[in-house]
Design an enzyme around this catalytic site. Sequence first.
Site, mmCIF file in Angstrom:
data_model
loop_
_atom_site.group_PDB
_atom_site.id
_atom_site.type_symbol
_atom_site.label_atom_id
_atom_site.label_comp_id
_atom_site.label_asym_id
_atom_site.label_seq_id
_atom_site.Cartn_x
_atom_site.Cartn_y
_atom_site.Cartn_z
ATOM 1 N N ARG A 1 0.801 -1.224 0.000
ATOM 2 C CA ARG A 1 0.000 0.000 0.000
ATOM 3 C C ARG A 1 0.834 1.273 0.000
ATOM 4 N NH1 ARG A 1 -4.924 -0.514 4.284
ATOM 5 N NH2 ARG A 1 -6.270 -1.805 2.980
ATOM 6 N N GLU B 1 -3.606 -8.578 -4.552
ATOM 7 C CA GLU B 1 -5.018 -8.957 -4.613
ATOM 8 C C GLU B 1 -5.189 -10.432 -4.970
ATOM 9 O OE1 GLU B 1 -7.650 -7.511 -3.630
ATOM 10 O OE2 GLU B 1 -6.717 -5.617 -3.120
ATOM 11 N N THR C 1 -7.064 -15.901 1.510
ATOM 12 C CA THR C 1 -6.116 -16.012 2.614
ATOM 13 C C THR C 1 -5.981 -14.659 3.320
ATOM 14 O OG1 THR C 1 -3.986 -16.908 3.284
ATOM 15 C CG2 THR C 1 -3.973 -15.511 1.345
ATOM 16 N N TYR D 1 -13.878 -8.870 -9.485
ATOM 17 C CA TYR D 1 -13.369 -8.283 -8.250
ATOM 18 C C TYR D 1 -11.940 -7.755 -8.435
ATOM 19 C CZ TYR D 1 -11.046 -7.573 -3.937
ATOM 20 O OH TYR D 1 -10.281 -6.988 -2.972
ATOM 21 N N ASP E 1 -15.685 -7.218 -1.983
ATOM 22 C CA ASP E 1 -15.227 -8.542 -1.530
ATOM 23 C C ASP E 1 -16.084 -8.956 -0.331
ATOM 24 O OD1 ASP E 1 -14.353 -7.037 0.583
ATOM 25 O OD2 ASP E 1 -12.237 -7.609 0.436
ATOM 26 N N CYS F 1 -15.840 -4.051 11.639
ATOM 27 C CA CYS F 1 -17.107 -4.737 11.329
ATOM 28 C C CYS F 1 -16.802 -6.209 11.066
ATOM 29 C CB CYS F 1 -17.775 -4.079 10.122
ATOM 30 S SG CYS F 1 -19.499 -4.545 9.939
ATOM 31 N N CYS G 1 -16.916 2.305 15.381
ATOM 32 C CA CYS G 1 -17.200 2.343 13.942
ATOM 33 C C CYS G 1 -17.519 3.759 13.474
ATOM 34 C CB CYS G 1 -18.369 1.414 13.641
ATOM 35 S SG CYS G 1 -18.812 1.450 11.903
#
Length: 351
Positions: A26, A44, A50, A127, A145, A200, A210
């Site tokens: 990232r 991805e 996993t 996706y 996802d 969540c 949240c």
Amino acid sequence: MSTSPTSIRQNLLRWYDTHARDLPWRRPPGSTAAIDPYRVWLSEVMLQQTTTAHAAPYFHAFTARWPSVDDLARADDPEVMAAWAGLGYYARARNLKACARAVAGQHGGRFPCDEAQLRSLPGLGPYTAAAVAAIAFDAPAVVVDGNVERVISRLYAVEEPLPHAKDSLRALTAGLVAVGADGRHGDFAQAMMDLGATVCRPKAPVCAQCPVRSACQALAQGRPESFPVKLKKATIPQKYGLVFILRCGDAVLVETRPDRGLLGGMLGLPTSPWRDTPIAEDEAEVFAPTEAAWRIEGEVTHVFTHFRLRLTVVTAEAPSRGRHNTWHDRVRLQSALPTVFAKALKVGGEG
Ligand code: SF4
């Protein structure tokens, strides 16, 4: 707090700015620095089925060995398959190579930025194409996802059960993407994933922390864990087989599995056919790769997507390598095998 899509999106992105998970593929939240689509795509593909913790060492190893998509395109198939061992779902490793070659050969080594073009690459389903488009190129792609499905189904208290609810959940997610005048589509996609993974959660969501709790209909109803509603799963079939560990000095007999089928193209241990009824101990000799004093060491179970497998582990010592020519060094074998065989090795006293 407003429950409008704009407000939900803003609150989520504000939360992401301080709570984003630090993951090796990232860039920091809010950053406009270029991000290599190769790294996004690779992560991805690895993350399907996993966890981030399990995928991270593989990601580091792959990018150290093959730093660019061109490098991966030039790699030998067996090397890539061996490096993938332990990640499971081995058709993905084969598609990985095919996709790298397509990007190198047909797109000059650069991933296309358009979602439809990404979809045309080998192994990129809806996706993955959406995730690469959003995360690598900040395109307004709708990335859904399992984590996102859970968050959205709770946020809007969607009563329709999965998998039928997929289209509705996607449409509701699209509503949050459509108000993305901020242009932070990659951050939004990753914020949704992070919220699902860390707050969540499937069990015991931490609703008090949240950022979208005042808009959450499942929380308002006092039953977040009732969502997503799921159709009852049919029980998966059980299969049985024998797996053979034949040792000769420092080596163990291995085989390369046929290209087509489960674990195709991967290194494996010899096995009997896998069938619906248990295999009797005295059948070991029928299926064994060679005559030897075979003894039963124990059992391993492994769950594949469509069935559960119970393998009886049978071992023997070979006085010589005989007619077999596919032997593998015992010390390095554990890391070169798919998980089901690595488990069998442990039961057989190897590693
Ligand atoms: Fe999930 Fe709770 Fe947030 Fe609703 S309030 S989205 S159930 S964590």
